[in-house]
Design an enzyme around this catalytic site. Sequence first.
Site, PDB file in Angstrom:
ATOM      1  CG  ASN A  73      -0.409   0.019   2.738  1.00  0.00           C
ATOM      2  OD1 ASN A  73       0.942   0.585   2.568  1.00  0.00           O
ATOM      3  ND2 ASN A  73      -1.137  -0.518   3.532  1.00  0.00           N
ATOM      4  CE  LYS A 108       1.952   4.130   8.255  1.00  0.00           C
ATOM      5  NZ  LYS A 108       2.364   2.893   8.897  1.00  0.00           N
ATOM      6  CD  GLU A 109       2.083  -2.621   3.389  1.00  0.00           C
ATOM      7  OE1 GLU A 109       1.563  -3.247   4.399  1.00  0.00           O
ATOM      8  OE2 GLU A 109       1.833  -2.631   2.273  1.00  0.00           O
ATOM      9  CG  ASP A 150      -4.355 -11.034   2.826  1.00  0.00           C
ATOM     10  OD1 ASP A 150      -3.303 -10.753   3.098  1.00  0.00           O
ATOM     11  OD2 ASP A 150      -5.049 -11.553   4.071  1.00  0.00           O
TER      12      ASP A 150
HETATM   13  N1  LIG Z   1     -12.164   2.689   1.308  1.00  0.00           N
HETATM   14  C1  LIG Z   1     -11.826   1.964   0.355  1.00  0.00           C
HETATM   15  N2  LIG Z   1     -12.906   2.268  -0.819  1.00  0.00           N
HETATM   16  C2  LIG Z   1     -12.934   1.457  -1.923  1.00  0.00           C
HETATM   17  N3  LIG Z   1     -11.908   0.557  -2.268  1.00  0.00           N
HETATM   18  C3  LIG Z   1     -10.937   0.354  -1.252  1.00  0.00           C
HETATM   19  C4  LIG Z   1     -10.889   0.994  -0.057  1.00  0.00           C
HETATM   20  N4  LIG Z   1     -10.047   0.373   0.753  1.00  0.00           N
HETATM   21  C5  LIG Z   1      -9.505  -0.412  -0.136  1.00  0.00           C
HETATM   22  N5  LIG Z   1     -10.104  -0.671  -1.241  1.00  0.00           N
HETATM   23  C6  LIG Z   1      -9.641  -1.628  -2.406  1.00  0.00           C
HETATM   24  O1  LIG Z   1      -8.942  -2.515  -1.679  1.00  0.00           O
HETATM   25  C7  LIG Z   1      -7.557  -2.376  -2.289  1.00  0.00           C
HETATM   26  C8  LIG Z   1      -6.763  -2.537  -1.240  1.00  0.00           C
HETATM   27  O2  LIG Z   1      -6.827  -1.692  -0.323  1.00  0.00           O
HETATM   28  P1  LIG Z   1      -5.331  -1.210   0.738  1.00  0.00           P
HETATM   29  O3  LIG Z   1      -4.630  -0.138  -0.428  1.00  0.00           O
HETATM   30  O4  LIG Z   1      -6.150  -0.582   1.709  1.00  0.00           O
HETATM   31  O5  LIG Z   1      -4.353  -2.278   0.719  1.00  0.00           O
HETATM   32  P2  LIG Z   1      -3.822  -2.856   2.174  1.00  0.00           P
HETATM   33  O6  LIG Z   1      -3.575  -1.606   3.027  1.00  0.00           O
HETATM   34  O7  LIG Z   1      -2.686  -3.826   1.877  1.00  0.00           O
HETATM   35  O8  LIG Z   1      -4.990  -3.564   2.710  1.00  0.00           O
HETATM   36  P3  LIG Z   1      -4.913  -4.677   4.044  1.00  0.00           P
HETATM   37  O9  LIG Z   1      -5.120  -3.864   5.411  1.00  0.00           O
HETATM   38  O10 LIG Z   1      -5.709  -5.753   3.534  1.00  0.00           O
HETATM   39  O11 LIG Z   1      -3.367  -5.172   4.122  1.00  0.00           O
HETATM   40  C9  LIG Z   1      -7.481  -1.058  -3.069  1.00  0.00           C
HETATM   41  O12 LIG Z   1      -6.593  -1.033  -4.025  1.00  0.00           O
HETATM   42  C10 LIG Z   1      -8.966  -0.823  -3.547  1.00  0.00           C
HETATM   43  O13 LIG Z   1      -9.465  -1.668  -4.580  1.00  0.00           O
HETATM   44 MG   LIG Z   2      -1.616  -5.251   3.070  1.00  0.00          MG
END
Ligand SMILES: Nc1ncnc2c1ncn2[C@@H]1O[C@H](COP(=O)(O)OP(=O)(O)OP(=O)(O)O)[C@@H](O)[C@H]1O
Ligand SMILES: [Mg+2]
Length: 328
Positions: free
Chosen positions: A206, A208-209, A272
């Site tokens: 994501n 932040k990562e 995931d």
């Molecule tokens: N608030 C939101 N509204 C719409 N779609 C979302 C939202 N949050 C996440 N998604 C969908 O999920 C995908 C992955 O979310 P995110 O970027 O938050 O990944 P992540 O932080 O790795 O998630 P996780 O907490 O499962 O590790 C996004 O690319 C989007 O398609």
């Molecule tokens: Mg993640």
Amino acid sequence: MVKKSRLLEILESFKSIKIAVIGDMMLDDYIIGSVDRISPEAPVPVVNVVEERFVLGGAANVVNNLSTLGAQTFSFGVIGDDPNGDRLTNEFAKNSINVDGIVRAEDRPTIVKRRIIAHNQQLLRLDWENKRDISPELESKLLRNLRNCIDDIDAIILSDYDKGVLTPLVAKEIIKLANEHGKIVTVDPKPKNAGNYVGATSMTPNRKEAMECIGLDRIEDVEKLGRELKEKLNLTNLLLTRSEEGMSLFEEETVTIPTFAKEVYDVTGAGDTVISVFTLAAAAGATWHEAAKIANTAAGVVVGRIGTSTVTKEEIVAFYDELYHEWN
Ligand SMILES: Nc1ncnc2c1ncn2[C@@H]1O[C@H](COP(=O)(O)OP(=O)(O)OP(=O)(O)O)[C@@H](O)[C@H]1O
Ligand SMILES: [Mg+2]
């Protein structure tokens, strides 16, 4: 978005794809009940337990996502030689997931996150884990298990929750093995371990990562961030997930894919789902761009529902139909 006939063709191929998942397998344990009094023993609520539910978590949730989509999975990880390990194995078995590559260690507990929930509110979380790197013996065992089936699989997913399975040696050896055998290897990274993933096919951090992976602590332009990380780790491509802003795929060109979730209830596990669908679709012959779009649609399904973090092919198609009826 991809044409419907193309989407169906890709989804149809999922069942012939074999994917190995290596990482931190966990068990989510939900204890659900109600509270109507405070304990006479201490100022804490007394939970009257109504239900206990076990759910595959961490890397095991990636396996569950793949299996729900019809792929054949090979799981590699370390769990404890304890009752929670039996429960985790049992959950895998219920979902007909092969656990031959899972090693049971005597000196580590099975990773469990137990949540105590009453009236839809989490009261307490209890974690069992030992985050230290697995021993050299376990490293060799895991690598040996994976080597034994490398010719049978189409892609590898490294699901790093920083709980000790993906040691520098394990991660680097797997990427080397994948590259030697021409297999896709994708990574859901923990930033502090980013250096272990040089040469992987793709990564799905994501925002932040991604920033942490290159040692930035302030918001950077997404384009610059993605380019820099892809280059630094010598990745074939990079999929940067951006929560409500969707995702950006960095190949030769950068493409941004907006989110399609109509209502968002529960974002847990969306990451995931993204790495599972992205890798599976690419292994099934989709371009990386098509794979990212399908992964984004799947994530849209998952965030629109409470309590589940897997999606079926039928749900992807139904959501696609809702969003793109004009493409049919
Ligand atoms: N608030 C939101 N509204 C719409 N779609 C979302 C939202 N949050 C996440 N998604 C969908 O999920 C995908 C992955 O979310 P995110 O970027 O938050 O990944 P992540 O932080 O790795 O998630 P996780 O907490 O499962 O590790 C996004 O690319 C989007 O398609
Ligand atoms: Mg993640």
